[in-house]
Scaffold this motif. Structure first.
Motif, short mmCIF file in Angstrom:
data_model
loop_
_atom_site.label_atom_id
_atom_site.label_comp_id
_atom_site.label_asym_id
_atom_site.label_seq_id
_atom_site.Cartn_x
_atom_site.Cartn_y
_atom_site.Cartn_z
N GLU A 1 -9.07 9.69 -8.04
CA GLU A 1 -8.34 10.93 -8.37
C GLU A 1 -8.33 11.16 -9.88
OE1 GLU A 1 -5.19 11.10 -4.60
OE2 GLU A 1 -4.53 10.41 -6.57
N ARG A 2 -8.09 10.11 -10.62
CA ARG A 2 -8.06 10.25 -12.08
C ARG A 2 -9.42 10.65 -12.63
NH1 ARG A 2 -5.08 5.44 -11.62
NH2 ARG A 2 -6.91 4.22 -12.25
N GLN A 3 -10.47 10.15 -11.99
CA GLN A 3 -11.82 10.44 -12.48
C GLN A 3 -12.40 11.74 -11.92
OE1 GLN A 3 -14.42 6.87 -12.14
NE2 GLN A 3 -12.54 5.73 -11.73
N GLY A 4 -11.70 12.33 -10.92
CA GLY A 4 -12.18 13.57 -10.35
C GLY A 4 -13.44 13.43 -9.53
N ARG A 5 -13.66 12.29 -8.92
CA ARG A 5 -14.86 12.04 -8.12
C ARG A 5 -14.58 12.45 -6.67
NH1 ARG A 5 -15.79 5.96 -10.12
NH2 ARG A 5 -17.36 5.93 -8.42
N HIS A 6 -14.71 13.72 -6.38
CA HIS A 6 -14.22 14.31 -5.14
C HIS A 6 -14.98 13.84 -3.91
CE1 HIS A 6 -11.59 16.84 -7.48
NE2 HIS A 6 -12.62 17.28 -8.20
N ALA B 1 0.83 -1.21 0.00
CA ALA B 1 0.00 0.00 0.00
C ALA B 1 0.86 1.25 0.00
CB ALA B 1 -0.92 -0.01 1.22
N TRP B 2 1.93 1.23 0.79
CA TRP B 2 2.82 2.39 0.87
C TRP B 2 3.48 2.66 -0.48
CZ3 TRP B 2 7.98 2.92 -0.14
CH2 TRP B 2 8.58 4.12 0.27
N VAL B 3 3.87 1.62 -1.19
CA VAL B 3 4.52 1.79 -2.50
C VAL B 3 3.66 2.64 -3.43
CG1 VAL B 3 5.06 0.53 -4.64
CG2 VAL B 3 6.01 -0.25 -2.48
N LEU B 4 2.36 2.49 -3.33
CA LEU B 4 1.47 3.25 -4.20
C LEU B 4 1.46 4.74 -3.87
CD1 LEU B 4 -1.45 0.69 -4.38
CD2 LEU B 4 0.08 1.33 -6.26
N THR B 5 1.88 5.11 -2.67
CA THR B 5 2.01 6.53 -2.34
C THR B 5 3.27 7.11 -2.95
OG1 THR B 5 3.31 6.27 -0.27
CG2 THR B 5 0.91 6.04 -0.12
N GLU B 6 4.24 6.26 -3.25
CA GLU B 6 5.51 6.69 -3.84
C GLU B 6 5.51 6.57 -5.36
OE1 GLU B 6 8.98 7.31 -2.28
OE2 GLU B 6 7.55 8.22 -0.90
N LYS B 7 4.94 5.47 -5.85
CA LYS B 7 4.97 5.19 -7.28
C LYS B 7 3.58 4.77 -7.75
CE LYS B 7 9.81 4.02 -8.15
NZ LYS B 7 9.95 5.04 -9.21
N ALA B 8 2.75 5.75 -8.02
CA ALA B 8 1.39 5.47 -8.47
C ALA B 8 1.38 4.71 -9.79
CB ALA B 8 0.61 6.77 -8.62
N GLY B 9 2.45 4.83 -10.56
CA GLY B 9 2.53 4.13 -11.84
C GLY B 9 2.57 2.62 -11.72
#
Length: 290
Positions: free
Chosen positions: A260-265, A222-230
């Motif tokens: 985030e990508r879809q902008g669904r705030h 889970a933490w990796v996704l905070t560093e490398k969303a790709g």
């Protein structure tokens, strides 16, 4: 291969005779050469490690193991007695290359033994890994029922997949291993020595405010996704494992990146609160980049 710059001296010549036979896996020739060395130089220290290697060559067999205990004993003898001797006799990586054939023989002899969690090291798969026979290791693991839910086989398959196809192919299994067995995940990272993962691991260790023990690594995916969303498309391929909080957190992180990508705030705020409830340190790492 020369053991000394004074390669015209009699003792060095005799040692080289032993080495030459060993390089050819010639047990009889190595024994004769070793006997000649012992006859002329009875105090030569090389006899000790040469002797262990020659004994191993003379004891080679293709007879299948019929008991897990026999396979374990053979593995321990090769690891504790022969491997250190080979490291002294052969320079650098050549020793591991030479020893691979003996590991492969043990793996072949263990191939008929079923997996037993209490005798995991007796299975053929880890022996094939020691022999750098990645495809054979993968095949051996694939024959273990529910291997993806058992720490040892999952660890073996993860290493085999990494060696065969690289990091991208192994990420989903690395993720599952971190959830299932943080300690084996830690050991595997040390063996792989992957520069990318090691950098992430160092950053995780210094920035993640967890309990401070090995179980913190369950939160690593889970933490990796905070560093490398790709990495999200690769980590998304991981299959459900223990369905614990670290696993749920990784799923939540994937949801957050998608929202985030879809902008669904509105949904984004709700999902952020879910992440915060799961782990405050992970939430802090996520919000630090937002």
């Amino acid at each position: 291969m020369q053991l000394d710059i004074f390669n015209d001296s009699r003792d060095v010549m005799l040692r080289n005779d032993v080495l030459s036979a060993l390089q050819q896996y010639d047990a009889a020739g190595a024994r004769r050469a070793l006997q000649a060395l012992e006859n002329e130089y009875p105090d030569d220290v090389a006899q000790v490690y040469f002797g262990s290697i020659v004994n191993a060559l003379e004891g080679r067999s293709t007879v299948p193991f019929d008991r897990h205990e026999a396979a374990l004993q053979a593995r321990q003898a090769l690891s504790h007695e022969v491997q250190p001797a080979v490291a002294r006799a052969f320079p650098g990586q050549s020793g591991a290359t030479w020893l691979a054939s003996l590991w492969a023989e043990l793996a072949g002899r263990a191939s008929a033994l079923p997996f037993r969690a209490d005798h995991a090291d007796a299975h053929a798969a880890p022996l094939f890994l020691l022999a750098a026979r990645w495809a054979e290791a993968s095949d051996a693991v694939s024959r273990i029922a529910s291997w993806r839910r058992i720490p040892a086989p999952l660890c073996w398959m993860t290493e085999a997949r990494y060696r065969l196809d690289g990091l991208d192919a192994a990420w989903r299994l690395l993720v599952e291993l971190a959830w299932l067995s943080p300690s084996r995940f830690d050991q595997l990272l040390s063996r792989l020595g992957d520069a990318c993962v090691n950098t992430l691991r160092r950053n995780f260790d210094t920035s993640f405010d967890g309990a401070g023990d090995i179980d913190d690594l369950a939160w690593f995916p889970a933490w990796v996704l905070t560093e490398k969303a790709g990495l999200a498309p690769l980590l998304k391929q991981a299959e459900p494992s223990r369905r614990n909080a670290p696993e749920r957190a990784a799923k939540v992180m994937l949801e957050l990146l998608s929202l985030e990508r879809q902008g669904r705030h509105h949904e984004l705020l709700e999902t952020r609160r879910e992440l915060q409830a799961l782990n405050a340190a992970l939430y802090a790492a996520y919000m630090k980049t937002r």
